[in-house]
Scaffold this motif. Structure first.
Motif, short mmCIF file in Angstrom:
data_model
loop_
_atom_site.label_atom_id
_atom_site.label_comp_id
_atom_site.label_asym_id
_atom_site.label_seq_id
_atom_site.Cartn_x
_atom_site.Cartn_y
_atom_site.Cartn_z
N ILE A 25 0.83 -1.20 0.00
CA ILE A 25 0.00 0.00 0.00
C ILE A 25 0.87 1.25 0.00
O ILE A 25 0.62 2.22 -0.73
CB ILE A 25 -0.95 -0.01 1.22
N ARG A 35 -5.41 3.10 -7.97
CA ARG A 35 -6.00 2.75 -6.69
C ARG A 35 -5.04 1.86 -5.90
O ARG A 35 -4.20 1.15 -6.45
CB ARG A 35 -7.33 2.01 -6.89
N LEU A 36 -5.18 1.91 -4.59
CA LEU A 36 -4.33 1.09 -3.72
C LEU A 36 -4.78 -0.38 -3.78
O LEU A 36 -5.97 -0.66 -3.96
CB LEU A 36 -4.43 1.58 -2.27
N SER A 70 -5.98 -3.96 -2.56
CA SER A 70 -6.77 -4.40 -1.41
C SER A 70 -6.29 -5.77 -0.96
O SER A 70 -5.75 -6.55 -1.74
CB SER A 70 -8.25 -4.47 -1.78
N SER A 71 -6.48 -6.02 0.30
CA SER A 71 -6.06 -7.30 0.87
C SER A 71 -7.13 -8.36 0.64
O SER A 71 -8.31 -8.05 0.54
CB SER A 71 -5.81 -7.12 2.37
N ASN A 121 -7.27 -3.91 5.02
CA ASN A 121 -8.15 -3.86 3.85
C ASN A 121 -9.14 -2.70 3.96
O ASN A 121 -9.40 -1.99 2.98
CB ASN A 121 -8.90 -5.18 3.70
N SER A 165 -7.36 0.48 3.11
CA SER A 165 -7.14 0.58 1.66
C SER A 165 -8.42 0.99 0.95
O SER A 165 -8.40 1.86 0.06
CB SER A 165 -6.64 -0.76 1.13
N ASN A 182 -9.09 4.45 -1.13
CA ASN A 182 -9.53 4.38 -2.53
C ASN A 182 -10.79 5.21 -2.76
O ASN A 182 -10.93 5.85 -3.80
CB ASN A 182 -9.77 2.93 -2.94
#
Length: 284
Positions: free
Chosen positions: A15, A30-31, A33-34, A41, A44, A48
């Motif tokens: 991230i 966009r970052l 996501s987990s 998550n 993130s 976003n």
């Protein structure tokens, strides 16, 4: 243990690396996501969403700048062209007078656009709600003033409120809202048709209806009506002066003072605009 710790912080590293390369030039990024629904998550996803809002705001600003440039350049180009024609060779005095009159009209339009742009710029700052406004008196005063400005137009006020009441707002800003809407009703209505303003009190607040029997607005145009410089695509608008900033200013002011605005219209039959002011303060 070290390997487990390294694996657990890897999403944070990913991230961080992605966030460091996002600038105003690639706001569509966009970052990551987990795959786990954990706090990382959630962070993130929240960032976003923030990036999405920022991106939309930047795109709106770019579009506004582009539209403003076009609205200013077009009349300036016409003005320059008229002057260039005049200096090519001697011409009859009547032609000079005609071109100068055309130039004055164009300059007036530019002044109107600049005035509205300045108003929009001032509205970017938060306005303070610092006074009680006598709504009935204000609407009545606006109707009287505009009726004097357009003596050949019929503008009627129907007041169904019999108590003295005030709203929390700014008097000048509230006047700008109502004046813009009444001016629009006049602009897009035949001379012989009456413009009606109706004031009534409901359980949810004070309603002000501005009703015209003008050219109306299509459903497609209603969806874009508050966009700066939007004037619709109908052929009727070609004959009507305007910069397309009035409703943008109205919407911003309504948002600031928590005034709900709704527009109901039918092509060829007219438009009704409803302003819902928050519950009023009653005075005996």
């Amino acid at each position: 243990m070290r390997r487990l710790a390294s694996r657990s912080i890897q999403p944070i590293i990913d991230i961080t690396k992605k966030a460091e390369i996002i600038t105003k030039d690639n706001l569509n990024e966009r970052l990551p996501s987990s795959r786990y629904k954990d706090e990382i998550n959630s962070l993130s996803v929240s960032i976003n969403h923030l990036l999405e809002r920022v991106e939309k705001g930047v795109l709106r600003e770019k579009q506004f700048t582009s539209d403003a440039s076009h609205e200013l350049r077009t009349p300036l180009a016409i003005l320059k062209g008229n002057f260039e024609v005049l200096i090519r060779k001697p011409r009859p005095q009547e032609e000079y007078v005609e071109k100068i009159k055309d130039g004055i009209v164009i300059i007036d339009k530019l002044n109107a656009i600049l005035d509205q742009l300045l108003t929009l710029a001032r509205l970017q700052k938060n306005a303070s709600v610092d006074e009680e406004v006598d709504l009935i008196f204000l609407v009545s005063d606006i109707v009287t003033s505009i009726s004097e400005q357009y003596p050949n137009r019929s503008i009627q006020l129907e007041n169904k409120i019999y108590e003295k009441l005030y709203i929390n707002a700014n008097e000048k800003s509230t006047a700008i809202i109502i004046e813009n809407l009444v001016q629009n009703a006049i602009k897009y209505s035949p001379v012989e048709k009456t413009i009606k303003l109706i004031l009534e009190q409901g359980t949810d607040g004070i309603h002000l209806y501005i009703v015209d029997q003008g050219i109306g607005i299509s459903d497609a145009d209603l969806a874009k009506i508050y966009q700066p410089f939007f004037r619709g695509g109908s052929h009727e608008l070609g004959r009507i002066n305007g910069a397309g900033l009035g409703l943008s200013i109205v919407k911003k002011l309504c948002d600031i003072y928590k005034i709900n605005i709704s527009i109901h219209s039918e092509k060829g039959k007219g438009t009704t605009i409803v302003l819902l002011f928050p519950p009023a303060i009653l005075h005996s």
